[in-house]
Every structure is written in structure tokens, then in C-alpha cells.
Design a protein around this motif. Structure first.
Motif, short mmCIF file in Angstrom:
data_model
loop_
_atom_site.label_atom_id
_atom_site.label_comp_id
_atom_site.label_asym_id
_atom_site.label_seq_id
_atom_site.Cartn_x
_atom_site.Cartn_y
_atom_site.Cartn_z
N ALA A 190 39.92 35.67 52.68
CA ALA A 190 41.16 36.21 52.05
C ALA A 190 40.84 36.22 50.45
N ASP A 191 41.44 37.33 49.93
CA ASP A 191 41.12 37.55 48.51
C ASP A 191 42.18 36.53 47.67
N ASP A 192 41.57 35.83 46.72
CA ASP A 192 42.16 35.02 45.80
C ASP A 192 43.51 35.54 45.18
N ARG A 193 43.44 36.95 44.71
CA ARG A 193 44.11 37.58 44.11
C ARG A 193 45.56 37.66 45.27
N PHE A 194 45.20 37.83 46.48
CA PHE A 194 46.30 38.04 47.37
C PHE A 194 47.01 36.78 47.26
N ILE A 195 46.50 35.61 47.47
CA ILE A 195 47.12 34.23 47.73
C ILE A 195 47.92 34.16 46.65
N ALA A 196 47.18 34.30 45.52
CA ALA A 196 47.97 33.92 44.14
C ALA A 196 49.24 34.90 43.94
N ILE A 208 61.89 35.89 29.55
CA ILE A 208 60.59 35.01 28.81
C ILE A 208 60.44 34.01 30.06
N VAL A 209 61.70 33.35 30.42
CA VAL A 209 61.60 32.26 31.58
C VAL A 209 61.06 32.69 32.71
N ALA A 210 61.62 33.90 33.23
CA ALA A 210 61.00 34.54 34.65
C ALA A 210 59.36 34.79 34.47
N ALA A 211 59.24 35.37 33.50
CA ALA A 211 57.70 35.58 33.10
C ALA A 211 56.81 34.56 33.11
N VAL A 212 57.38 33.35 32.33
CA VAL A 212 56.41 32.29 32.29
C VAL A 212 56.60 31.50 33.71
N THR A 213 57.67 31.59 34.57
CA THR A 213 57.47 31.06 35.85
C THR A 213 56.46 31.74 36.87
N ALA A 214 56.40 32.94 36.59
CA ALA A 214 55.38 33.74 37.47
C ALA A 214 53.80 33.45 36.77
N LEU A 215 53.77 33.60 35.64
CA LEU A 215 52.25 33.26 35.29
C LEU A 215 51.72 31.99 35.34
N VAL A 216 52.64 30.90 34.98
CA VAL A 216 52.36 29.62 35.42
C VAL A 216 51.79 29.29 36.66
N SER A 217 52.58 29.80 37.99
CA SER A 217 52.19 29.59 39.04
C SER A 217 51.16 30.08 39.66
N ARG A 218 50.82 31.70 39.09
CA ARG A 218 49.61 32.19 39.32
C ARG A 218 48.47 31.48 38.76
N PHE A 219 48.67 31.04 37.51
CA PHE A 219 47.41 30.26 36.93
C PHE A 219 47.13 29.16 37.75
N THR A 220 48.12 28.62 38.17
CA THR A 220 47.99 27.12 38.75
C THR A 220 47.25 27.39 40.25
N VAL A 221 47.84 28.28 41.06
CA VAL A 221 47.07 28.72 42.21
C VAL A 221 45.73 29.25 42.03
N ARG A 222 45.38 29.98 41.17
CA ARG A 222 44.21 30.48 41.10
C ARG A 222 43.18 29.46 40.59
N ARG A 223 43.46 28.36 39.76
CA ARG A 223 42.75 27.30 39.36
C ARG A 223 42.60 26.44 40.55
N HIS A 224 43.57 26.24 41.57
CA HIS A 224 43.20 25.63 42.58
C HIS A 224 42.26 26.28 43.66
N LEU A 225 42.20 27.35 43.77
CA LEU A 225 41.28 28.35 44.74
C LEU A 225 40.03 28.31 44.06
N SER A 226 39.92 28.41 42.69
CA SER A 226 38.38 28.12 42.11
C SER A 226 37.85 27.02 42.47
N GLY A 227 38.80 25.76 42.59
CA GLY A 227 37.94 24.57 42.98
C GLY A 227 37.60 24.42 44.28
N LEU A 228 37.82 25.48 45.21
CA LEU A 228 37.55 25.44 46.41
C LEU A 228 35.86 25.86 46.76
N GLY A 229 35.56 26.54 45.77
CA GLY A 229 34.33 27.09 45.68
C GLY A 229 33.80 28.24 46.50
#
Length: 323
Positions: free
Chosen positions: A228-234, A302-323
Motif C-alpha cells: 500500500a502506498d504510504d501517501r494513501f495511508i497518510a 490555520i488550526v485546521a491546516a495545522v491539524t492536517a499537516l501534523v497528522s500527515r507528518f506524524t504518520v509518514r514518519r511512522h511509516l518511514s520507520g517500518l522500512g
């Protein structure tokens, strides 16, 4: 033949009952739970933080608008102070100063404070009931300048120095500078509060996203390893948390707008009272205007945008650690 018949009549072994599938593994179910206790708690936190940030932004606009009105009002008035002198007739000096000011083409109106009015101005500092006969109380001439021009008071100062040596002209530049500094400081503090609230919102969203990722860890790992594409999950997490941010931000924004409108209504209701006059003198009509309401809406976005961007960054960082 008997053996074949026996083999034919043997019923197939029953499949083990594994029970119902988990909610997240059923067909057409979202990757991120649509509603949960953690989601509702995050909406509440975002609503509170948006409310505080919106109030800070509205306060910044209110102070900036009130400061502009103060500076405009003060800059259009100058004060001539005529000091008493035993060797001169103070009434004649006041009349001369009034004539000099009234002859200037930049002047709109001139008003003279009587001796009693000048003494009343000292009452807040000296108290009432005092005999100020022997106290050299200066006389004040308030000069109102015309609007829409940049005043040049050099000629007026020179004429006053020549014709009324005991008079001094105060253009309130010192007070205008102090008002500007004070208002600027308050605006910077309000903007700093907005920044701190947004930082707190980002941290809360990051922790909430980590919790959602931890609760769906096995599913994410399976999706990741099957290709599954990481972008899809994020994107799934981003859209879910964007919805939470918009919902909480809208609640906080609406609460802030209602509070500001209620304070404006109460200020108008108390306008006739002494306290209402003081509030109006400080903050005007307590109306942040369209720019203030626009700032509140921008903070919500801005709050809504920060919510979306932070969640995306957090998930992508978790997925990148899976290798």
C-alpha cells in the motif's frame, strides 16, 4: 464398492468459527475510526485552543484599532499652556494666544478653559475643597486641527514665542509615541499568545495522531508490507484529522465570535454609565470590525491546516520507520 460408498457419505470437516472480524477489517470501513472517545476529546481540545487563539487575535485587532483612533484624536489636538506671571496680564495673554491659534489656516476650532475648569482638572490629583487662589494654575487653550492634513506648527510656535512669552505649545508627540509603543507591545503579546496556542494545538494533534497510529499499528504494518502506498495511508489520516480540526475550529471560532459580539452589546448597553464611558474611551465601541472577524476565521483555518499537516507528518514518519 462399500468403501467408496462410505467415503462418499463422509461429511466434510466444518471450518472453525473465528468470530466477527474487527471493525477496522470489515469491508468498506475507514482506515481511521470515524468516531471515538479520543476523537471527541481532540475536537474539544481543538475547540478550546481555537477559542483562545481567536480571542487573542480579536484582542490584537481591537487594540490596534483603538490605538489608531487614539493617535488620530490626539494628533488632531494641540494644547497651548499659558503660565501666570505677576508682571503680565494672564487674561490678555490668553486672548492673544487664542487669536494667534485662530488665525492659523490649519486650525479648525479653538476653545479656552476657564480658571475654574483648569482647577477642576487638578482635582483628581489634589482633591476637592482646596483653595487654589495662591497656586499658579496655568490656563489652557485647546486647539483642534483640521483633518486630512499634516500639520506644521513651527509658525504658530514662533508667533507664540514672540507675542506671548509665557505660553508653550504641546503637540502631544510624546504621548502619541507612548501610545504607539504600548499598543504595539500589546499586539505583539497577543500575536505571541496566538503562536503559543497554535504550538500547543500542534503538539496535541501529534500525540493524538500517535495514539491513532498505535491503535491501528497492525493494520498499518500489513498495508505497508503488502505494498500500500504510504501517501494513501497518510492521506486517510490527514483527511480524518482535517475533519476533526475543522469541526473543533468551527466550534471555537463560533464561541469566540459570540463572546466578542456579546461584549460589544454589553458595552453599548452600559455606555451611559461611568464604567461604560471608560471602557468606550479605552476600546471604542468594542467592535473588532470585518478585519477582526476575518482574523478569527483565518486563525480557524490555520488550526485546521495545522491539524492536517501534523497528522500527515506524524504518520509518514511512522511509516518511514517500518522500512
Amino acid at each position: 464398492m462399500m468403501r467408496r460408498a462410505e467415503q462418499t457419505n463422509v461429511a466434510p470437516a466444518a471450518e472453525p468459527d473465528l468470530g466477527p472480524l474487527p471493525e477496522t477489517l470489515r469491508r468498506n470501513q475507514p482506515l481511521v475510526p470515524a468516531d471515538s472517545v479520543a476523537g471527541r476529546a481532540l475536537v474539544t481540545v481543538i475547540a478550546i485552543l481555537t477559542f483562545l487563539a481567536a480571542l487573542a487575535a480579536g484582542a490584537a485587532e481591537l487594540v490596534a484599532g483603538a490605538s489608531a483612533e487614539w493617535r488620530s484624536s490626539v494628533s488632531r489636538e494641540v494644547t497651548i499652556q499659558v503660565k501666570p506671571n505677576t508682571q503680565r496680564d494672564i487674561e490678555a495673554d490668553v486672548a492673544t494666544a487664542t487669536a494667534v491659534a485662530g488665525a492659523d489656516p490649519q486650525v479648525d476650532s479653538v476653545s479656552v478653559y476657564s480658571k475654574e475648569e483648569a482647577e477642576r482638572l487638578l482635582a483628581p490629583w489634589l482633591g476637592t475643597g482646596l483653595d487654589l487662589v495662591e497656586l499658579p494654575v496655568p490656563r489652557l487653550v485647546v486647539v483642534r486641527l483640521k483633518g486630512g492634513i499634516t500639520p506644521d506648527l513651527a509658525a504658530m510656535k514662533q508667533q507664540l514665542a514672540e507675542q506671548v512669552p509665557t505660553a508653550s505649545l504641546d503637540d502631544h508627540r510624546m504621548w502619541i509615541a507612548r501610545l504607539s509603543t504600548m499598543a504595539g507591545t500589546l499586539v505583539v503579546i497577543a500575536l505571541a499568545i496566538v503562536g503559543l496556542v497554535l504550538t500547543a494545538a500542534a503538539l496535541a494533534i501529534a500525540f493524538a495522531t500517535r495514539g491513532a497510529v498505535a491503535s491501528s499499528r497492525e493494520i498499518l504494518e500489513v498495508l505497508h508490507f503488502v505494498g500500500a502506498d504510504d501517501r494513501f495511508i497518510a492521506r486517510e489520516f490527514q483527511l480524518r484529522f482535517l475533519g476533526l480540526g475543522l469541526k473543533g475550529g468551527a466550534i471555537g471560532c463560533l464561541a469566540a465570535i459570540l463572546l466578542i459580539a456579546a461584549l460589544g452589546f454589553l458595552t453599548g448597553y452600559w455606555r451611559a454609565s461611568p464604567g461604560g464611558d471608560q471602557i468606550e474611551a479605552l476600546f471604542g465601541a468594542f467592535d473588532i470590525g470585518w478585519r477582526g472577524y476575518g482574523a478569527v476565521i483565518v486563525v480557524t483555518a490555520i488550526v485546521a491546516a495545522v491539524t492536517a499537516l501534523v497528522s500527515r507528518f506524524t504518520v509518514r514518519r511512522h511509516l518511514s520507520g517500518l522500512g
